[in-house]
Design a protein around this motif. Structure first.
Motif, short mmCIF file in Angstrom:
data_model
loop_
_atom_site.label_atom_id
_atom_site.label_comp_id
_atom_site.label_asym_id
_atom_site.label_seq_id
_atom_site.Cartn_x
_atom_site.Cartn_y
_atom_site.Cartn_z
N PRO A 56 4.88 84.53 38.99
CA PRO A 56 5.62 84.36 37.56
C PRO A 56 7.15 84.54 37.52
O PRO A 56 7.57 85.12 38.45
CB PRO A 56 4.98 85.72 36.95
CG PRO A 56 3.56 86.05 37.81
CD PRO A 56 3.93 85.71 38.94
N GLU A 57 7.79 84.09 36.76
CA GLU A 57 9.47 84.03 36.69
C GLU A 57 9.92 85.32 36.57
O GLU A 57 10.97 85.60 37.22
CB GLU A 57 9.79 83.18 35.51
CG GLU A 57 11.07 82.55 35.58
CD GLU A 57 11.36 81.80 36.89
OE1 GLU A 57 12.43 81.89 37.51
OE2 GLU A 57 10.45 80.83 37.49
N GLU A 66 1.18 90.36 42.00
CA GLU A 66 2.20 89.35 42.02
C GLU A 66 3.28 89.85 42.71
O GLU A 66 3.91 89.45 43.42
CB GLU A 66 2.55 88.65 40.78
CG GLU A 66 1.41 87.76 40.26
CD GLU A 66 0.79 86.53 40.78
OE1 GLU A 66 1.58 86.16 41.90
OE2 GLU A 66 -0.34 86.25 40.51
N SER A 113 -0.93 84.86 45.67
CA SER A 113 -0.75 84.88 44.27
C SER A 113 -1.94 84.33 43.59
O SER A 113 -2.87 83.68 44.09
CB SER A 113 0.61 83.99 43.83
OG SER A 113 0.28 82.60 44.03
#
Length: 160
Positions: A93-94, A63, A27
């Protein structure tokens, strides 16, 4: 007199990043952490960010691929909680984590049964053995509900 090897600078930040990416998906946050150790005072203050921006623009940092790689490598052995924790620890990332949650949700029971079958293969004979098997599955990140379902009906699930 310095040796020629000592006078030569190490690989550039970009070369180091490409080396890391050649080994496995990373990442952006992971690469930033790894490259920060090699950024020197002579580098521009934002040198690491510039390298990461360039690699992301070229598609080397993605990602979604990081999440898919981790799911492919770890999901068969671990429960949802543990896999999602590893994704978050990598700085994914969420929104990508939520997508991974959706992918994992339907398979947790089957994965837990497979892990249980490989490790134990037979129902616990007493309360101590039951507790040991429950702790093992819980430590792998399987939810309490899934752990109870696996241990309450292992003979039924082997036939399915």
């Amino acid at each position: 007199m310095d040796s020629p090897a000592a006078a030569r600078p190490g690989p550039s930040l970009k070369a180091r990043a490409l080396r890391y990416l050649a080994a496995r998906e990373h990442s952006r946050a992971e690469l930033a952490t790894k490259l920060a150790r090699f950024a020197t005072d002579s580098d521009a203050p934002d040198a690491v960010e510039r390298v990461l921006d360039e690699l992301a623009a070229k598609g080397f940092i993605n990602e979604q691929r990081v999440a898919e790689s981790l799911l492919h490598r770890r999901a068969a052995l671990l429960g949802n909680a543990r896999v999602l924790q590893e994704l978050r620890a990598k700085g994914v990332p969420e929104d990508v984590v939520r997508t991974a949650t959706d992918q994992l949700r339907g398979t947790e029971l089957a994965r837990a049964q497979a892990v249980w079958r490989k490790r134990f293969g037979q129902p616990p004979q007493d309360a101590a053995e039951r507790a040991r098997q429950m702790r093992f599955l819980a430590a792998r990140g399987f939810s309490g509900d899934v752990v109870r379902r696996v241990l309450n009906a292992p003979a039924d699930d082997e036939c399915a």
